[in-house]
Design an enzyme around this catalytic site. Structure first.
Site, short mmCIF file in Angstrom:
data_model
loop_
_atom_site.label_atom_id
_atom_site.label_comp_id
_atom_site.label_asym_id
_atom_site.label_seq_id
_atom_site.Cartn_x
_atom_site.Cartn_y
_atom_site.Cartn_z
CG HIS A 144 66.58 22.45 53.09
ND1 HIS A 144 65.72 23.52 53.16
CD2 HIS A 144 66.81 22.22 51.78
CE1 HIS A 144 65.42 23.93 51.94
NE2 HIS A 144 66.08 23.16 51.07
CB SER A 265 79.51 21.29 81.92
OG SER A 265 78.43 21.12 82.82
CB SER A 310 71.49 60.08 73.88
OG SER A 310 70.35 59.95 73.04
#
Length: 435
Positions: A144, A265, A310
């Site tokens: 958990h 970043s 397709s």
């Protein structure tokens, strides 16, 4: 299929030139068989190979013809006749378009499977190497998302190795199931073509004969194939998520390799993000998403319709190319994964010994205490530690009910980390064999 998530060898299987080459081989091998049984002249079958066997097909020319015919196989056959000449009248004798299209797709998916199996082999090698490297590196096991009991990082990787071993077995089976040939003509009755032609083409292309093909190869085969790719993708995601969780700042037990000059970043220069494994999570979603339309393709009308066509023109290349890329990326992640044993130990110690609570519980039951009372004694000492109020072993030593059954020395022995790792060798033998 976009270049960012593609590798050349897998992409090459799906290029138009490769597809037309397979179409030609199907037709030419069929002509060989027709010549052998006396339906067409042997000289014509030979001429078909000689005149078109080594040509580069003009994809633009085929597209130009198709704009008129509105039929891709007829456009190809028309272009093929431009090379072959009069003997082209014997090409496609008694065949239907699905004979070419479905058999070609089987060849492409079989070849794609070979690459995917090789990808898994490379991943297994990386997992095995790192698993043995960290066979006895202790790390907290979590259930958990919460600290449970100790495992080793090697066991985590051994579990992944076993998982991808099963993935390999599934891919081998999926390849076998998808690699079938159908040259049975309109509605699959062989009315205008001898079954021996199908047998010859199948053998020449390394395929099995489809027992009954109506006018198309049954799409339950394709559904099973793409479902298998979806399962492999899910296994990729499971391991990717494990790495992502372990890289979280508060955990930092392992992290993706961060290369010189890499930026995490555009705004925050300190960032080192798990971008590769996040990317793998997204790619896994795509591959899984292609399994459902493959399953919906199973229910075609009567002997055939083209509602599947397709779908397969997209998912055939996209699923295999994406999974190929993902497997290679995951192999790189595991191969270069940075592991921090000191942080693993720090996290093991974080709860002040609570990870040994089950051993104390069991020891008390062995001393004659009921399981309910044993659980109560251990839990009432564990909860203060959970709140940061003391050390588990110290609290247990001060508990009168625990002290009545277990000495300080016996309690201390219950906090031995090595106890949890005593069967690691057994598990490794099960996964990797005696060697």
């Amino acid at each position: 299929m976009i270049p960012r998530y593609s590798r050349p060898q897998m992409v090459a299987i799906w290029e138009p030139q490769a597809r037309f080459r397979i179409w030609f081989e199907i037709e030419a091998h069929a002509c060989d068989a027709l010549a052998d049984i006396g339906v067409i002249p042997k000289e014509s079958a030979k001429a078909i190979w000689e005149k078109a066997g080594n040509v580069t097909f003009d994809v633009d020319r085929i597209d130009e013809i198709e704009r008129v015919t509105k039929h891709d196989v007829i456009a190809f056959l028309t272009h093929l006749a431009e090379f072959i000449g009069p003997d082209s009248r014997f090409v496609h004798q008694g065949m239907t378009s699905s004979d070419v299209l479905d058999t070609c797709l089987a060849v492409q998916l079989a070849r794609a499977s070979d690459l995917l199996i090789a990808d898994v082999d490379a991943l297994l090698a990386a997992l095995k190497r790192r698993a043995f490297e960290h066979k006895m590196t202790p790390v907290i096991g979590r259930s958990h998302g919460i600290h449970a009991e100790p495992v080793t990082f090697g066991l985590k990787l051994a579990q992944a190795y076993a998982e991808f071993t099963r993935c390999r077995e599934r891919l081998v089976q999926a390849r076998k199931e998808i690699a079938t040939c159908a040259i049975s003509g309109a509605v699959g009755t062989f009315a205008n073509i001898d079954p021996r032609v199908e047998e010859h083409v199948a053998a020449a292309l390394g395929l099995a004969v489809e027992p009954v093909s109506t006018q198309v190869i049954p799409r339950d085969r394709h559904a099973a194939f793409f479902a298998t790719l979806g399962v492999v993708a899910s296994c990729i995601e499971r391991l990717a998520i494990e790495v992502r969780h372990m890289q979280r700042t508060e955990v930092l037990e392992a992290e993706e390799f961060f290369s010189e000059g890499q930026k995490g970043s555009s705004a925050m220069p300190h960032k080192r993000n798990p971008v590769l494994t996040e990317n793998l999570t997204g790619l896994a979603r795509l591959v899984r998403g292609m399994a459902l339309p493959a399953m919906e393709n199973v229910a075609l009308w009567h002997e055939r319709d083209i509602s599947h066509s397709s779908v397969e023109r997209m998912i055939g290349p996209d699923a295999t190319v994406t999974l190929d890329f993902a497997l290679a990326r995951l192999t790189g992640v595991i191969d270069k994964l940075i592991v921090y044993p000191q942080n693993m130990q720090k996290n093991l110690d974080r709860l002040g010994g609570l990870i040994h609570s089950q051993r104390v519980l069991l020891a008390l039951t062995q001393k004659g205490v009921s399981r309910e009372d044993s659980y109560s004694y251990v839990q009432r000492n564990a909860m203060p530690v959970w709140r940061g109020e003391g050390d588990f072993l110290t609290l247990l030593k001060a508990d009168k009910d625990v002290k009545a059954r277990l000495s300080d020395a016996e309690l201390e022995e219950l906090f031995d980390l090595g106890y949890h790792l005593k069967h690691v060798d057994t598990i490794f033998r099960r996964v990797f064999g005696e060697a």
